[in-house]
Motif scaffolding. Structure first.
Motif, PDB file in Angstrom:
ATOM      1  N   PHE A   9       0.860  -0.778  -0.260  1.00 48.44           N
ATOM      2  CA  PHE A   9       0.053  -0.037   0.344  1.00 48.44           C
ATOM      3  C   PHE A   9       0.747   1.384  -0.155  1.00 48.44           C
ATOM      4  O   PHE A   9       1.844   1.423   0.131  1.00 48.44           O
ATOM      5  N   THR A  10       0.605   2.424  -0.604  1.00 49.15           N
ATOM      6  CA  THR A  10       0.666   3.458  -0.100  1.00 49.15           C
ATOM      7  C   THR A  10       0.363   4.425   0.883  1.00 49.15           C
ATOM      8  O   THR A  10      -0.967   4.465   1.013  1.00 49.15           O
ATOM      9  N   THR A  11       0.088   5.774   1.674  1.00 47.12           N
ATOM     10  CA  THR A  11      -0.541   6.265   2.307  1.00 47.12           C
ATOM     11  C   THR A  11      -0.244   8.074   1.634  1.00 47.12           C
ATOM     12  O   THR A  11       0.528   8.325   1.393  1.00 47.12           O
ATOM     13  N   ASN A  12      -1.185   8.317   2.286  1.00 44.57           N
ATOM     14  CA  ASN A  12      -1.986   9.870   1.715  1.00 44.57           C
ATOM     15  C   ASN A  12      -2.451  10.242   3.013  1.00 44.57           C
ATOM     16  O   ASN A  12      -3.110   9.361   4.102  1.00 44.57           O
ATOM     17  N   GLN A  13      -1.912  11.542   3.497  1.00 47.88           N
ATOM     18  CA  GLN A  13      -2.092  12.264   4.643  1.00 47.88           C
ATOM     19  C   GLN A  13      -3.559  13.000   4.136  1.00 47.88           C
ATOM     20  O   GLN A  13      -3.244  13.986   3.374  1.00 47.88           O
ATOM     21  N   ILE A  14      -4.549  12.599   4.372  1.00 43.15           N
ATOM     22  CA  ILE A  14      -5.908  13.945   4.158  1.00 43.15           C
ATOM     23  C   ILE A  14      -6.767  13.862   5.549  1.00 43.15           C
ATOM     24  O   ILE A  14      -6.615  13.439   6.806  1.00 43.15           O
ATOM     25  N   GLU A  19     -10.936  14.398  11.212  1.00 48.70           N
ATOM     26  CA  GLU A  19      -9.556  14.272  11.445  1.00 48.70           C
ATOM     27  C   GLU A  19      -8.595  15.098  10.497  1.00 48.70           C
ATOM     28  O   GLU A  19      -8.705  14.579   9.573  1.00 48.70           O
ATOM     29  N   GLU A  20      -7.808  16.320  10.828  1.00 47.87           N
ATOM     30  CA  GLU A  20      -7.414  16.812  10.261  1.00 47.87           C
ATOM     31  C   GLU A  20      -5.876  15.419   9.254  1.00 47.87           C
ATOM     32  O   GLU A  20      -5.542  15.734   8.271  1.00 47.87           O
ATOM     33  N   ASN A  21      -5.467  15.086  10.296  1.00 52.98           N
ATOM     34  CA  ASN A  21      -4.583  14.520   9.525  1.00 52.98           C
ATOM     35  C   ASN A  21      -3.905  12.922   9.927  1.00 52.98           C
ATOM     36  O   ASN A  21      -3.356  12.678  10.235  1.00 52.98           O
ATOM     37  N   ALA A  22      -5.400  12.458   9.357  1.00 51.40           N
ATOM     38  CA  ALA A  22      -5.978  10.992   9.312  1.00 51.40           C
ATOM     39  C   ALA A  22      -4.355  10.474   7.793  1.00 51.40           C
ATOM     40  O   ALA A  22      -4.362  11.148   7.386  1.00 51.40           O
ATOM     41  N   VAL A  50      -7.057   1.180  11.569  1.00 53.39           N
ATOM     42  CA  VAL A  50      -6.745   0.048  11.944  1.00 53.39           C
ATOM     43  C   VAL A  50      -7.687  -0.608  13.030  1.00 53.39           C
ATOM     44  O   VAL A  50      -7.449   0.333  13.980  1.00 53.39           O
ATOM     45  N   ASP A  51      -8.370  -1.558  13.606  1.00 51.08           N
ATOM     46  CA  ASP A  51      -9.173  -1.806  14.656  1.00 51.08           C
ATOM     47  C   ASP A  51     -10.066  -0.817  14.583  1.00 51.08           C
ATOM     48  O   ASP A  51     -11.198  -0.461  13.616  1.00 51.08           O
ATOM     49  N   THR A  52     -10.052   0.236  15.857  1.00 52.81           N
ATOM     50  CA  THR A  52     -10.865   1.188  15.448  1.00 52.81           C
ATOM     51  C   THR A  52     -10.548   2.089  15.691  1.00 52.81           C
ATOM     52  O   THR A  52     -11.021   3.563  16.088  1.00 52.81           O
ATOM     53  N   SER A  53      -9.344   2.826  15.366  1.00 54.43           N
ATOM     54  CA  SER A  53      -8.804   3.866  15.156  1.00 54.43           C
ATOM     55  C   SER A  53      -8.614   4.568  13.525  1.00 54.43           C
ATOM     56  O   SER A  53      -7.627   3.606  12.775  1.00 54.43           O
ATOM     57  N   TYR A  54      -8.484   6.108  13.966  1.00 51.90           N
ATOM     58  CA  TYR A  54      -8.116   6.275  12.638  1.00 51.90           C
ATOM     59  C   TYR A  54      -6.270   5.627  12.087  1.00 51.90           C
ATOM     60  O   TYR A  54      -5.424   6.066  13.245  1.00 51.90           O
ATOM     61  N   ILE A  55      -5.766   5.777  11.065  1.00 49.94           N
ATOM     62  CA  ILE A  55      -4.481   4.902  10.530  1.00 49.94           C
ATOM     63  C   ILE A  55      -3.406   5.763  11.033  1.00 49.94           C
ATOM     64  O   ILE A  55      -3.763   7.561  10.450  1.00 49.94           O
ATOM     65  N   SER A  56      -2.494   5.358  12.129  1.00 47.16           N
ATOM     66  CA  SER A  56      -1.136   6.351  12.410  1.00 47.16           C
ATOM     67  C   SER A  56      -0.020   6.153  12.201  1.00 47.16           C
ATOM     68  O   SER A  56      -0.554   4.635  11.609  1.00 47.16           O
ATOM     69  N   LYS A  57       0.773   6.542  12.597  1.00 49.03           N
ATOM     70  CA  LYS A  57       1.996   5.503  12.401  1.00 49.03           C
ATOM     71  C   LYS A  57       2.202   4.486  13.059  1.00 49.03           C
ATOM     72  O   LYS A  57       2.506   3.145  12.462  1.00 49.03           O
TER      73      LYS A  57
END
Length: 182
Positions: A9-14, A19-22, A50-57
């Motif tokens: 996958f690739t990630t994008n912060q949007i 959630e501004e920094n998801a 992932v699980d119940t949280s927006y993706i973070s590092k």
């Protein structure tokens, strides 16, 4: 042995649901027979939680290196209504990745042997001519049990193309990280 959920996958912060920094993950590749393919993930799908949280590092590293089953919420890139009241300078048409549906469970990571011959087919061009198309993901001759397995598959396909008088091939190496070039 490498353990994997079977996708890249690739990630994008949007901004997602305020959630501004998801971080959202867009699927680039899914290995056949992997936990990801078993739940129907495919190229172009979005993962927003992932699980119940927006993706973070932290959760991004779980997608890359985790081994336990994961629950993921998929998303869809779509037009969303503008804010009310309108914000000055905001575009009228706004597209965002938004969560859709219930979370789905990706099974535990497994030891994965991915056939480097990911896709091979014949394409018919607009002028009626035919070309071969090969997505080849690594220069790997075979497996431990069958050292020439993948090379034999390529030779067999090459013979099929020759019998059809097809002499041009599109070689897609986008996921090829290298290996033996014998």
């Amino acid at each position: 042995t490498d353990y994997s959920y079977g996708f890249q996958f690739t990630t994008n912060q949007i901004e997602v649901e305020g959630e501004e920094n998801a971080i959202v993950a867009q699927i680039l590749y899914v290995a056949d027979g992997s936990p990801a393919s078993e739940i129907g993930l495919k190229r172009g799908d979005w993962i927003v939680k992932v699980d119940t949280s927006y993706i973070s590092k932290k959760y991004e590293s779980q997608l890359l290196q985790g081994t336990e089953p994961l629950e993921v919420t998929l998303g869809k890139y779509q037009l969303v209504p503008p804010t009310e009241p309108p914000v000055e300078g905001e575009e009228e048409e706004i597209y965002r990745v938004v969560p859709v549906g219930d979370p789905v469970k990706i099974g535990a990571a497994v030891p994965l042997v991915d056939n480097p011959v990911h896709c091979k087919k014949t394409l018919t061009l607009t002028d009626g001519s035919e070309v071969g198309y090969l997505m080849y993901n690594s220069f790997t001759a075979g497996t431990k049990e069958s050292p020439e397995k993948y090379n034999a598959e390529l030779r067999e396909w090459s013979d099929e193309l020759a019998q059809k008088n097809i002499h041009e091939v599109i070689l897609d190496l986008r996921y090829n990280k290298g290996g033996s070039i014998d």
